[in-house]
Design a protein around this motif. Structure first.
Motif, PDB file in Angstrom:
ATOM      1  N   SER A 154       0.776  -1.099   0.058  1.00 14.39           N
ATOM      2  CA  SER A 154       0.000   0.112   0.076  1.00 14.39           C
ATOM      3  C   SER A 154       0.830   1.194   0.088  1.00 14.39           C
ATOM      4  N   ARG A 155       0.280   2.390  -0.277  1.00 14.79           N
ATOM      5  CA  ARG A 155       1.200   3.575  -0.394  1.00 14.79           C
ATOM      6  C   ARG A 155       1.576   3.755   1.031  1.00 14.79           C
ATOM      7  N   SER A 156       0.795   3.538   1.985  1.00 11.27           N
ATOM      8  CA  SER A 156       1.072   3.822   3.639  1.00 11.27           C
ATOM      9  C   SER A 156       2.380   3.079   3.968  1.00 11.27           C
ATOM     10  N   GLN A 157       2.534   1.815   3.376  1.00  7.55           N
ATOM     11  CA  GLN A 157       3.581   0.841   3.617  1.00  7.55           C
ATOM     12  C   GLN A 157       4.759   1.250   3.042  1.00  7.55           C
ATOM     13  N   LEU A 158       4.746   1.823   1.795  1.00 17.39           N
ATOM     14  CA  LEU A 158       5.835   2.399   1.057  1.00 17.39           C
ATOM     15  C   LEU A 158       6.278   3.669   1.564  1.00 17.39           C
ATOM     16  N   LEU A 159       5.575   4.459   2.224  1.00 17.20           N
ATOM     17  CA  LEU A 159       5.893   5.347   2.930  1.00 17.20           C
ATOM     18  C   LEU A 159       6.884   5.134   4.319  1.00 17.20           C
ATOM     19  N   GLU A 160       6.494   4.283   4.862  1.00 13.57           N
ATOM     20  CA  GLU A 160       7.115   3.780   5.950  1.00 13.57           C
ATOM     21  C   GLU A 160       8.478   3.029   5.742  1.00 13.57           C
ATOM     22  N   HIS A 173       5.350   7.617   8.458  1.00 12.90           N
ATOM     23  CA  HIS A 173       3.933   7.347   8.251  1.00 12.90           C
ATOM     24  C   HIS A 173       2.841   8.382   8.649  1.00 12.90           C
ATOM     25  N   HIS A 174       2.638   9.220   7.810  1.00 14.92           N
ATOM     26  CA  HIS A 174       1.870  10.668   8.094  1.00 14.92           C
ATOM     27  C   HIS A 174       0.455  10.507   6.989  1.00 14.92           C
ATOM     28  N   SER A 175      -0.661  10.331   7.579  1.00 14.53           N
ATOM     29  CA  SER A 175      -1.743  10.602   6.604  1.00 14.53           C
ATOM     30  C   SER A 175      -1.741  11.977   5.806  1.00 14.53           C
ATOM     31  N   GLY A 176      -2.175  11.739   4.414  1.00 13.48           N
ATOM     32  CA  GLY A 176      -2.144  12.880   3.750  1.00 13.48           C
ATOM     33  C   GLY A 176      -1.036  13.032   2.842  1.00 13.48           C
ATOM     34  N   HIS A 187       0.431  11.113  -1.933  1.00 15.19           N
ATOM     35  CA  HIS A 187       0.659  11.555  -3.054  1.00 15.19           C
ATOM     36  C   HIS A 187       2.368  11.543  -3.583  1.00 15.19           C
ATOM     37  N   THR A 188       3.026  11.426  -2.415  1.00 13.30           N
ATOM     38  CA  THR A 188       4.387  11.442  -2.661  1.00 13.30           C
ATOM     39  C   THR A 188       4.779  10.180  -3.231  1.00 13.30           C
ATOM     40  N   VAL A 189       4.005   9.153  -2.818  1.00 12.18           N
ATOM     41  CA  VAL A 189       4.389   7.697  -3.406  1.00 12.18           C
ATOM     42  C   VAL A 189       4.008   7.862  -4.855  1.00 12.18           C
ATOM     43  N   ASN A 190       2.866   8.220  -5.220  1.00 13.21           N
ATOM     44  CA  ASN A 190       2.252   8.196  -6.346  1.00 13.21           C
ATOM     45  C   ASN A 190       3.218   8.988  -7.382  1.00 13.21           C
ATOM     46  N   SER A 191       3.745  10.217  -7.067  1.00 10.20           N
ATOM     47  CA  SER A 191       4.545  10.906  -7.746  1.00 10.20           C
ATOM     48  C   SER A 191       5.725  10.056  -8.241  1.00 10.20           C
ATOM     49  N   THR A 232       0.185  -1.422 -11.068  1.00  6.44           N
ATOM     50  CA  THR A 232      -1.030  -0.997  -9.729  1.00  6.44           C
ATOM     51  C   THR A 232      -1.976  -1.994  -9.670  1.00  6.44           C
ATOM     52  N   VAL A 233      -2.077  -2.248  -8.246  1.00  2.00           N
ATOM     53  CA  VAL A 233      -3.149  -3.155  -8.168  1.00  2.00           C
ATOM     54  C   VAL A 233      -4.408  -2.107  -7.473  1.00  2.00           C
ATOM     55  N   TRP A 234      -5.452  -2.318  -7.948  1.00  8.14           N
ATOM     56  CA  TRP A 234      -6.271  -1.203  -7.966  1.00  8.14           C
ATOM     57  C   TRP A 234      -6.931  -1.379  -6.597  1.00  8.14           C
ATOM     58  N   GLY A 235      -7.052  -0.243  -5.716  1.00 16.38           N
ATOM     59  CA  GLY A 235      -7.565  -0.299  -4.548  1.00 16.38           C
ATOM     60  C   GLY A 235      -6.609  -0.899  -3.611  1.00 16.38           C
ATOM     61  N   VAL A 236      -5.388  -1.293  -3.805  1.00 14.80           N
ATOM     62  CA  VAL A 236      -4.438  -1.804  -2.751  1.00 14.80           C
ATOM     63  C   VAL A 236      -3.386  -0.953  -2.504  1.00 14.80           C
ATOM     64  N   GLY A 237      -2.538  -1.016  -3.863  1.00 11.89           N
ATOM     65  CA  GLY A 237      -1.408  -0.161  -4.046  1.00 11.89           C
ATOM     66  C   GLY A 237      -0.435  -0.805  -5.396  1.00 11.89           C
ATOM     67  N   TYR A 238       0.763  -1.130  -5.012  1.00 11.45           N
ATOM     68  CA  TYR A 238       1.804  -1.393  -6.254  1.00 11.45           C
ATOM     69  C   TYR A 238       2.623  -2.612  -6.018  1.00 11.45           C
ATOM     70  N   LYS A 239       3.200  -3.221  -7.010  1.00 16.34           N
ATOM     71  CA  LYS A 239       3.902  -4.429  -7.001  1.00 16.34           C
ATOM     72  C   LYS A 239       4.737  -4.446  -8.222  1.00 16.34           C
ATOM     73  N   PHE A 240       5.929  -5.258  -7.816  1.00 16.42           N
ATOM     74  CA  PHE A 240       7.019  -5.170  -8.951  1.00 16.42           C
ATOM     75  C   PHE A 240       6.714  -6.466  -9.597  1.00 16.42           C
ATOM     76  N   SER A 241       6.525  -6.428 -11.008  1.00 16.33           N
ATOM     77  CA  SER A 241       6.142  -7.718 -11.868  1.00 16.33           C
ATOM     78  C   SER A 241       7.572  -8.375 -12.510  1.00 16.33           C
TER      79      SER A 241
END
Length: 239
Positions: free
Chosen positions: A182-188, A194-197, A200-204, A225-234
């Protein structure tokens, strides 16, 4: 080696607040309130971290960010933006900022962000000075090689020019193939907080990474992109 930080902020009270609180981290702090002078300093001198306000006399922090990133791909940059200015936050990240903070901000949060960026700087220094272990082999998946010792990414025999944060993001994802974060997991994990809000740092950064590694960034095959969840490496995307 003592870390050095250049604060580029035309509000003296805010600049003094940042200066005092960064001094607690044991870093050398310089301040400049003019955009043009700040740009010259940022290019001519070596700073561990730049903290750039968006609105400045002369040229804007966004222009400084863009020009510094062109000349110094690995320079750590944190942008300061107004709370109401979503456009500035997005543009700052797209131009190459590693992170951003909105005013007003918590000084403890600022210290945490600065420590996170300085950790990346230290890792980059270690890579450049051969401090890392000789047996620290590159992570190789298909045609992709991520070499932490030399802080270098090669894909299809081409060296990719990544920022320190983009490098850490790709390495983290590739080290856990097919695992969804998830974006929160990547931020951490990548940014160290981990700060909510601030998702978008991850998205960019994902968008910037895709622009450099994907054949078609509009249809990503590697960083998916795994919609509704986050990102993965394939792994299939790099074979």
């Amino acid at each position: 080696m003592t870390d050095s930080v250049l604060i580029v902020e035309d509000d003296k009270d805010i600049a003094d607040l940042i200066r005092v609180n960064l001094a607690e981290l044991g870093v050398e702090v310089s301040h400049q309130d003019q955009g043009n002078k700040a740009l010259s300093l940022a290019i001519e001198k070596e700073y561990s971290l730049l903290i750039l306000d968006v609105m400045l006399p002369g040229i804007s922090g966004l222009d400084i960010c863009r020009q510094v990133r062109e000349k110094k791909p690995h320079q750590a940059i944190i942008m300061l933006t107004a709370k109401s200015s979503e456009t500035d936050r997005v543009l700052g990240l797209e131009l190459g900022a590693d992170d951003y903070m909105t005013k007003p901000f918590s000084v403890r949060e600022l210290q945490a962000r600065v420590r996170s960026q300085l950790r990346k700087v230290e890792m980059l220094r270690a890579a450049n000075s051969d401090v890392m272990a000789e047996n620290d082999a590159p992570l190789v998946i298909g045609n992709l090689s991520i070499d932490q010792k030399n802080h270098q990414v090669t894909f299809n025999q081409q060296v990719l020019e990544l920022t320190a944060t983009e490098f850490e993001l790709l390495h983290h994802l590739a080290s856990h193939p097919n695992q969804v974060f998830s974006r929160s997991q990547l931020l951490e994990s990548v940014w160290g907080y981990h700060h909510s809000g601030y998702e978008h740092t991850v998205n960019s950064h994902i968008n910037r990474l895709r622009a450099k590694i994907e054949t078609d960034a509009t249809s990503p095959q590697i960083v998916q992109t795994v919609w509704g969840v986050g990102y993965k490496f394939s792994p299939q995307g790099v074979e």
